[in-house]
Structures are given as structure tokens and as C-alpha cells.
Write a protein that holds these residues in place. Structure first.
Motif, PDB file in Angstrom:
ATOM      1  N   MET A 101       2.848 -15.199  16.132  1.00 52.90           N
ATOM      2  CA  MET A 101       3.695 -15.203  14.940  1.00 52.90           C
ATOM      3  C   MET A 101       3.768 -13.782  14.360  1.00 52.90           C
ATOM      4  O   MET A 101       2.761 -13.080  14.274  1.00 52.90           O
ATOM      5  CB  MET A 101       3.088 -16.145  13.889  1.00 52.90           C
ATOM      6  N   PRO A 102       4.960 -13.354  13.971  1.00 58.60           N
ATOM      7  CA  PRO A 102       5.061 -12.041  13.320  1.00 58.60           C
ATOM      8  C   PRO A 102       4.239 -12.005  12.034  1.00 58.60           C
ATOM      9  O   PRO A 102       4.049 -13.027  11.356  1.00 58.60           O
ATOM     10  CB  PRO A 102       6.561 -11.918  13.038  1.00 58.60           C
ATOM     11  N   HIS A 103       3.754 -10.833  11.707  1.00 60.68           N
ATOM     12  CA  HIS A 103       2.839 -10.663  10.591  1.00 60.68           C
ATOM     13  C   HIS A 103       3.441  -9.693   9.579  1.00 60.68           C
ATOM     14  O   HIS A 103       4.291  -8.859   9.913  1.00 60.68           O
ATOM     15  CB  HIS A 103       1.496 -10.123  11.107  1.00 60.68           C
ATOM     16  N   THR A 104       2.978  -9.770   8.345  1.00 62.47           N
ATOM     17  CA  THR A 104       3.401  -8.840   7.293  1.00 62.47           C
ATOM     18  C   THR A 104       2.208  -8.000   6.853  1.00 62.47           C
ATOM     19  O   THR A 104       1.166  -8.547   6.449  1.00 62.47           O
ATOM     20  CB  THR A 104       3.965  -9.582   6.070  1.00 62.47           C
ATOM     21  N   TYR A 105       2.362  -6.698   6.967  1.00 63.07           N
ATOM     22  CA  TYR A 105       1.313  -5.758   6.565  1.00 63.07           C
ATOM     23  C   TYR A 105       1.718  -5.083   5.255  1.00 63.07           C
ATOM     24  O   TYR A 105       2.748  -4.396   5.179  1.00 63.07           O
ATOM     25  CB  TYR A 105       1.093  -4.700   7.648  1.00 63.07           C
ATOM     26  N   LEU A 106       0.919  -5.312   4.230  1.00 57.07           N
ATOM     27  CA  LEU A 106       1.164  -4.681   2.932  1.00 57.07           C
ATOM     28  C   LEU A 106       0.416  -3.347   2.880  1.00 57.07           C
ATOM     29  O   LEU A 106      -0.802  -3.304   3.086  1.00 57.07           O
ATOM     30  CB  LEU A 106       0.676  -5.576   1.798  1.00 57.07           C
ATOM     31  N   VAL A 107       1.142  -2.285   2.602  1.00 59.86           N
ATOM     32  CA  VAL A 107       0.542  -0.952   2.548  1.00 59.86           C
ATOM     33  C   VAL A 107       0.628  -0.448   1.099  1.00 59.86           C
ATOM     34  O   VAL A 107       1.686   0.004   0.650  1.00 59.86           O
ATOM     35  CB  VAL A 107       1.259   0.015   3.507  1.00 59.86           C
ATOM     36  N   PHE A 108      -0.481  -0.568   0.381  1.00 54.56           N
ATOM     37  CA  PHE A 108      -0.540  -0.044  -0.983  1.00 54.56           C
ATOM     38  C   PHE A 108      -1.045   1.397  -0.947  1.00 54.56           C
ATOM     39  O   PHE A 108      -2.095   1.683  -0.346  1.00 54.56           O
ATOM     40  CB  PHE A 108      -1.497  -0.870  -1.847  1.00 54.56           C
ATOM     41  N   VAL A 109      -0.301   2.291  -1.593  1.00 52.65           N
ATOM     42  CA  VAL A 109      -0.759   3.669  -1.784  1.00 52.65           C
ATOM     43  C   VAL A 109      -0.738   3.932  -3.282  1.00 52.65           C
ATOM     44  O   VAL A 109       0.320   3.935  -3.920  1.00 52.65           O
ATOM     45  CB  VAL A 109       0.132   4.694  -1.052  1.00 52.65           C
ATOM     46  N   TRP A 110      -1.931   4.125  -3.850  1.00 53.70           N
ATOM     47  CA  TRP A 110      -2.053   4.425  -5.277  1.00 53.70           C
ATOM     48  C   TRP A 110      -2.231   5.935  -5.450  1.00 53.70           C
ATOM     49  O   TRP A 110      -3.194   6.510  -4.961  1.00 53.70           O
ATOM     50  CB  TRP A 110      -3.246   3.692  -5.884  1.00 53.70           C
ATOM     51  N   HIS A 111      -1.275   6.539  -6.139  1.00 55.26           N
ATOM     52  CA  HIS A 111      -1.286   7.993  -6.344  1.00 55.26           C
ATOM     53  C   HIS A 111      -2.002   8.308  -7.648  1.00 55.26           C
ATOM     54  O   HIS A 111      -1.554   7.910  -8.724  1.00 55.26           O
ATOM     55  CB  HIS A 111       0.154   8.508  -6.377  1.00 55.26           C
ATOM     56  N   MET A 112      -3.132   9.014  -7.542  1.00 54.42           N
ATOM     57  CA  MET A 112      -3.950   9.345  -8.713  1.00 54.42           C
ATOM     58  C   MET A 112      -3.769  10.821  -9.052  1.00 54.42           C
ATOM     59  O   MET A 112      -4.186  11.696  -8.293  1.00 54.42           O
ATOM     60  CB  MET A 112      -5.419   9.037  -8.427  1.00 54.42           C
ATOM     61  N   HIS A 113      -3.173  11.068 -10.213  1.00 55.91           N
ATOM     62  CA  HIS A 113      -2.833  12.457 -10.548  1.00 55.91           C
ATOM     63  C   HIS A 113      -2.738  12.656 -12.055  1.00 55.91           C
ATOM     64  O   HIS A 113      -2.208  11.804 -12.775  1.00 55.91           O
ATOM     65  CB  HIS A 113      -1.491  12.829  -9.921  1.00 55.91           C
ATOM     66  N   GLN A 114      -3.283  13.775 -12.499  1.00 55.57           N
ATOM     67  CA  GLN A 114      -3.006  14.310 -13.824  1.00 55.57           C
ATOM     68  C   GLN A 114      -2.831  15.817 -13.672  1.00 55.57           C
ATOM     69  O   GLN A 114      -3.407  16.426 -12.765  1.00 55.57           O
ATOM     70  CB  GLN A 114      -4.143  14.015 -14.800  1.00 55.57           C
ATOM     71  N   PRO A 115      -2.043  16.447 -14.552  1.00 58.50           N
ATOM     72  CA  PRO A 115      -1.874  17.906 -14.472  1.00 58.50           C
ATOM     73  C   PRO A 115      -3.194  18.645 -14.651  1.00 58.50           C
ATOM     74  O   PRO A 115      -4.186  18.076 -15.130  1.00 58.50           O
ATOM     75  CB  PRO A 115      -0.920  18.207 -15.632  1.00 58.50           C
TER      76      PRO A 115
END
Length: 715
Positions: A1-15
Motif C-alpha cells: 500500500m502506498p504510504h504518506t511521509y510527513l516531513v516537519f521542518v521547524w525553523h528556529m531563528h531570532q535576529p
């Protein structure tokens, strides 16, 4: 069965909020988000061992966290939060009342009944700081000091740390001991942040990627004219073309991450998802093997709307023997988390998100293909708009993913290994916003900032590579380069231009100009006068009256007579908006005028006693149709010493300039040397400097103007 891959990328940034010259942090937001987001976002994954994610860390943010964790960060906001309320000066109280309500009212302020009461009192005062100070007293001020910090503590500590929970339950009438405890807990929490990322990376549950060191827009560093490719006809400043700086920003980021995390990251979210063919090539040469950007860029690359079929697969960019694997964020889904779900019930939002993903993925599953769903967004700023910092939403979302056999949350590298990539021969130059660079270049403010940056960058090359460079120390050269790299960051131009608003825009503007001024100081040069003036096109409230007659005051630095300046022009800045971080303004009033042959300038300074501001430098620009001169005067304990720094006429000014300082500062300059005519307009600006850095300018924008006398020749 085809699968679904969730790719979370959380960008952590402050100046990068630190002023390298003073060591002081000019704004507190790295510390605040370290308390609220950086630790909790990764630590909560301990509850969901099957959820694997990618966290993108900006090195210049990590540097700041490290300093806070060691207790080495000089933060005036934290200093005022911890100072006993009974010992606060009037200016420190004004500072607290200005800055300590900068939190989401509904989610953070009113969560604490006492904080809400203080906020209501602040709003009712309508700017009457004196009345509010009297009504609060020391007990109310201390409650504000504690609650304004406590509101930013992560849910993990709000719920599980007994000392933090004790402060929460107390809620009001805090003591000095409570205040000190709040300060200790801050350092303790921040100290957990970077070790938590290292630990989770070693477990394999998270992948860590980076952004170029000071978060620059890499394509614009390589060649600012590339903005024309994504937005033909956009007005641009002079061409900035320093690909070596872009490479250095990437190299420094990878080196720093390797030193602090123990491995060299393979992936990169380039600042604001900004890409170009040149950027992908130089990043590959530095060892980067995957990059991420927005599906708007993908659509522009493919010359079509990037739908589910196009977005939910990886790509590989190939040029000249280089290969860069790429993913393109689902813009719509990412924005649902960032801007929509905060207004929904947590459970309903989590179900809606996954229902939308299943519906989208079904298009690929029906073709027998796996789906890769890239969800990439800011990992910090959104959560203050959510109930309980977004933790109920995220926990429900992670629980639902963990229980669904058709879904897997994986890292970027894992997704790239499992799904075949489609080849791209080129990439459209653009960012995650409208697939162009309009946020950072093209508007009047943005272009002026790029002009100032280019001036400083060219000055660095000229000095370091010229004969003057041999006399400079290596430390001075290194400092100048570092300040340039900081000034290349994207955060300054994020706030320039018409697109974004923040109560801290003036602080960001001054930080940018100060970093450029530090470049010149490190090169042992005087910073250009224009760096004393705001780039922001904002109206500065002030009282201004043009000259009404001729004057002929005595230049002695004393208030000899009320009448000697009668008829002068007057400029009185309005300081109600306050100086940055509570620093007192120095200029109370500027007067100016002429007797037809000389120009006279008087600056009344805020001071306790004569000579109190000795050491300040006054800079004056005088401009006529034919001539411009820049005059500098240093305030001494008993007098002033003036000189002409620059003149556009061969004849230089010398004895024609006189100045004095005691009760006030006074200056005169002989207009005959300018070779103009009395009927022509004279324009002038003045600014105050200390140690080579601008303090204040009058006027903040534009010029003071006068016609010296009735029509007649000066010569």
C-alpha cells in the motif's frame, strides 16, 4: 500500500541582538523564545517516540542561547526584570511599562489574572506613565516584573516544575525571593536547550539542519541584481555582488554546528527559503546535500502551478556535475498551522490538518505512489497565538499520527532515501514569499539599507587591501568583517519597507546602523554622518519654527541673554516615544539662524550641570546650492574644539568656525567661505556621537532650512 511521509521542518531563528562593541543585548526575544519554544518543541517528542522531525537551527541564534546559558549575556531587559522594584529609577520604570506588556494579550497576558489587571491599568492610563507609576507602586511594579517573564515559560515547566508551578499558583504579591527565583529558573531552562537538541539528534529522533550563519538572503549577497529575474522592473540600489560573503556565511554555519553539535549537518533551510542556481552550487561545494524552499518557487521553476502531484515528491537539482536534493514546502498546509489553527479548538484543528493531508495524498496513492508532505514553518512565533502555547494542538496531532499506520513522521533525509527524486535542471530565483525577494529589496527603505551596506563593504575592501591595512590589527580586521556579516542578515530589511510592522522597528533600524558604524570604527575610521539618521520613513513628532529675523549671538556656551537668540529657528524633538532601552535623550532643543554672513547653531542639552556631557561629538552638515561642509566639534569640560572634516570647496574652513560649550553648545560658521548668495536656501543637520557611534540626530529626518538674510551678495 502506498504510504504518506510527513516531513516537519521547524525553523528556529531570532535576529542577532548583541552589540559586539558593548556586549549588550539590545532586545530580549532570543531569551524569551528560549524559555518558551526552543526547549519545549523538541523535548515534547520524548512523549512520542515514533514522531521524527527536522529542526533547523540558525547559528547566530545558538550563539546567543549559549551566552545566556553561561550567564554571560548582558541583557538590560532581564536586568530591569530582576532589579528590586523599590530601587527602580523613573526611567527604568518607564522602560518596564513600555516593554513588559509586549505579549499576546488573550493567550499570554490574560492567562494570568494579575497580569491582565496590570494590562488593563496600562491601557486605561493612555500613556500617562506618571499616573500609572503612582497607582502601581512597588508591589504592582514587581508583579509586572515577574509575570511578564513567567508568561514566557514553556508549558513543560509551567506544569511539571514545582518551583515554577508555585509561582504560577501564587499569581500576585510577589516577593524579592520570588523575583530572584524567576531569574534563576530562566538560566536553568535556557541551559537545557542545546543539550536537548544534541540528545535527540544522537537518538536519531530528530535531524538538525542549519541556515547560513547570520541569516542572510544568499542570492542577494551573490548578486543583488538577480532580484530582476524574479520581479522584472523592480527598482534596485547599486549592485551588491559578494558571492564570497555568501560562501563564508554557509561555511561558518556548518563549522559552528559541527563544533557545537558534534556532526556536520547535511541539510539547510536557506534564509527565508531564498535560492538561486548560484546559491545551490556554492552550498554543494561546502558540503550541503539537501535544501528546502517553498512550492511557489517550484511552481515558478516549472512554469506552472505546483499542485499536490508536484509538491509531494523530492527533487534533485543538477548542474555542472553538482547535485542538490530538494524539497518544497506545502505553502497552504504550513500556513494553516502558522495563521489559522490558533483560532480553532486544538482537537478539531489537528483532525482538520490530517484530513486535508489524507485527501491530498490520495491523488498520489491512486497512482500507486508514496506521498511526501513537506510542512515547513517558523517553530517559535506562532505558538504565542495558540491556547497554552500550542501544546494541546501539537500533542493531539502527534498522537493521531502515531496511531495511523498509513502515516509516518520522518526526517528530511529519511524521506529523501525512501522516495525517488525528480530531476531539475535549474531553479527559479526567489524566496518563500511570492517567489521573489521584494520583502528585502526594492522598497525605498530597503534600497537605502543596501546602499549603506555596500558603502561599508567597499570601504572594508579599500582599507584592508590598501596601504592602511598594514597598520590595522588582525583583531580589528576580523571585527570589521564580522560586523559586515551581521549587517548582511535578512532581519533588518524584514522590518524596512511597507510590508511589516513591529513596535521594535526603531530598535531594529538602530541595530543595523550601529553594526555598520562598528565596521568603520574597527577600521579606525569615523563612521559616515548618515548612519546617525533613521532609515525608517516615519514622521517624528517635533515642534519646529523657522527663523523670523536676523540674530547675532555671542559664541561663549552660556545663556547670556534671552534676547540674543530671539528670531532664531527652533527645533524641539518630541521624546515621548522614548530612547532605545530607556537611554535618556541628550538634545532638548536646537536653535539656528544667521546675521547674513554667519550661520549660528545652538544646542541645548539635557544635563545635570555644565560640562556633564563632555566627550560627546557634535557633527553638523551645512549645505547650500554650491557647497557642502561637514563640521565636527568635541565637547570639552570647559569649552569645545571644532574642526572641518570635509568640504566640497577647495577653500577650507578654519578660523571661520568657532564653538563653545558650558551651559549650552554654540557654534558659528562663516558663510562667505561657501561662495553662495544670501537669497539661496541653506540646509543643516546636526547629530550627536559618542565613541564613534550615533546617539541622536536633529532633525531625525530631513533638514532644517533658512535663508540667511535679505537679498544681497555675501561677497
Amino acid at each position: 500500500m502506498p504510504h504518506t511521509y510527513l516531513v516537519f521542518v521547524w525553523h528556529m531563528h531570532q535576529p542577532f541582538y548583541k552589540d559586539l562593541a558593548t556586549g549588550e543585548y539590545q532586545l530580549p526575544w532570543t531569551r524569551m523564545h528560549a524559555l518558551k519554544d526552543y526547549y519545549g518543541m523538541v523535548e515534547m517528542l520524548e512523549e512520542f517516540p515514533s514522531i521524527r522531525q527536522t529542526f533547523n537551527l540558525v547559528p547566530s541564534m545558538m550563539v546567543q542561547i549559549e551566552e545566556y546559558a553561561k550567564g554571560e549575556a548582558l541583557d538590560p531587559f532581564l536586568h530591569r526584570a530582576l532589579k528590586p522594584a523599590e530601587e527602580l529609577t523613573d526611567s527604568e520604570q518607564e522602560f518596564i511599562l513600555k516593554y513588559f506588556f509586549q505579549a499576546n494579550p488573550s493567550r499570554m497576558v490574560y492567562r494570568y489574572s494579575r497580569y491582565g489587571e496590570l494590562y488593563d491599568a496600562w491601557r486605561a492610563a493612555e500613556g500617562n506613565v506618571e499616573r500609572l507609576r503612582r497607582s502601581l507602586g512597588a508591589p504592582g511594579m514587581r508583579d509586572l516584573q515577574v509575570l511578564s517573564q513567567l508568561a514566557w515559560f514553556d508549558e513543560i515547566f509551567q506544569e511539571n516544575d514545582p518551583e515554577v508551578r508555585q509561582l504560577n499558583e501564587k499569581g500576585r504579591d510577589f516577593t524579592l525571593e520570588d523575583q530572584a527565583l524567576m531569574g534563576r529558573k530562566q538560566l536553568e531552562i535556557i541551559g537545557h536547550v542545546l543539550p536537548a537538541y544534541r540528545r535527540m539528534a544522537l537518538k536519531g529522533q530528530v535531524e538538525l539542519s542549519v541556515t547560513p550563519y547570520y541569516h542572510p538572503i544568499l542570492p542577494l549577497l551573490c548578486d543583488s541584481n538577480i532580484a530582476l529575474q524574479s520581479h522584472p522592473g523592480v527598482p534596485l540600489p547599486r549592485r551588491f555582488q559578494y558571492p564570497g560573503d555568501a560562501r563564508l556565511q554557509v561555511h561558518k554555519a556548518l563549522d559552528y554546528a559541527e563544533e557545537k553539535l558534534g556532526f556536520r549537518p547535511q541539510g539547510m533551510w536557506p534564509s527565508e527559503g531564498s535560492v538561486s542556481d548560484e546559491v545551490l552550487a556554492l552550498a554543494y561545494d561546502e558540503g550541503v546535500r539537501w535544501m528546502a524552499t517553498d512550492n511557489g518557487v517550484l511552481g515558478a521553476t516549472l512554469s506552472s502551478l505546483a499542485g499536490v502531484r508536484e509538491t509531494y515528491r523530492p527533487y534533485v537539482w543538477k548542474q555542472d556535475g553538482r547535485e542538490m536534493r530538494m524539497i518544497f514546502r506545502d505553502h497552504f498546509l504550513s500556513d494553516l498551522i502558522g495563521f489559522v489553527y490558533s483560532r480553532m479548538d486544538a482537537r478539531a484543528a489537528a483532525h482538520h490538518f490530517l484530513d486535508r493531508i489524507r485527501e491530498n495524498a490520495r491523488v498520489l496513492h491512486n497512482e500507486g505512489r508514496d506521498a511526501m508532505v513537506p510542512v515547513i514553518l517558523d517553530g517559535e512565533n506562532a505558538w504565542e497565538h495558540f491556547d497554552h502555547n500550542g501544546r494541546p494542538f501539537l500533542k493531539e496531532l502527534y498522537r493521531l499520527i502515531s496511531e495511523d499506520p498509513g502515516l509516518s513522521a520522518v526526517t528530511v533525509s529519511e524521506a529523501l532515501e525512501r522516495i525517488p527524486a525528480t530531476e531539475l535542471p535549474r531553479i527559479h530565483p526567489g524566496s518563500w514569499i511570492n517567489a521573489n525577494y521584494d520583502i528585502w529589496i526594492g522598497a525605498e527603505e530597503d534600497n537605502q539599507a543596501w546602499e549603506y551596506l555596500l558603502d561599508a563593504r567597499q570601504t572594508y575592501d579599500r582599507v584592508v587591501n590598501g596601504p592602511e591595512g598594514a597598520a590595522l590589527s588582525e583583531a580589528g580586521k576580523a571585527m570589521a568583517l564580522e560586523e559586515l556579516l551581521i549587517a548582511e542578515g535578512s532581519d533588518w530589511c524584514w522590518w524596512y519597507g511597507p510590508q511589516h510592522h513591529s513596535e521594535n522597528r526603531p530598535e531594529f533600524d538602530k541595530l543595523f546602523r550601529d553594526h555598520l558604524a562598528h565596521v568603520y570604527r574597527a577600521l579606525e575610521l569615523s563612521p559616515p554622518e548618515h548612519l546617525s539618521r533613521t532609515i525608517l520613513r516615519i514622521a517624528t513628532p517635533a515642534y519646529q519654527q523657522p527663523p523670523s529675523g536676523l540674530i547675532s549671538p555671542r559664541i561663549d556656551g552660556e545663556i547670556s541673554s534671552y534676547f540674543e537668540w530671539m528670531g532664531s529657528g527652533i527645533y524641539s524633538p518630541d521624546h515621548r516615544q522614548g530612547a532605545m532601552h530607556g537611554r535618556d535623550n541628550a538634545v532638548r532643543e536646537v536653535r539656528y539662524g544667521s546675521d547674513g554672513q554667519k550661520l549660528f547653531l545652538r544646542v541645548d542639552l539635557e544635563q545635570q550641570k555644565p560640562g556633564a556631557l563632555a566627550g560627546l561629538e557634535v557633527r553638523v552638515i551645512v549645505k547650500s546650492v554650491r557647497h557642502e561642509s561637514e563640521l565636527h566639534a568635541t565637547l570639552l569640560e570647559n569649552g569645545a574644539k571644532g574642526t572641518v572634516v570635509r568640504s566640497t570647496r577647495k577653500r577650507t574652513l578654519g578660523a571661520e568656525v568657532s564653538c563653545a560649550y558650558s551651559q549650552i553648545f554654540e557654534m558659528s560658521v562663516d558663510l562667505l567661505s561657501m561662495g553662495g548668495r544670501s537669497a539661496e536656501m541653506i540646509q543643516l543637520q546636526m547629530s550627536l556621537w559618542r565613541d564613534g557611534l550615533p546617539l541622536e540626530a536633529a532633525p531625525a529626518q530631513g533638514w532644517l532650512e533658512l535663508v540667511p538674510s535679505e537679498p544681497s551678495d555675501w561677497e
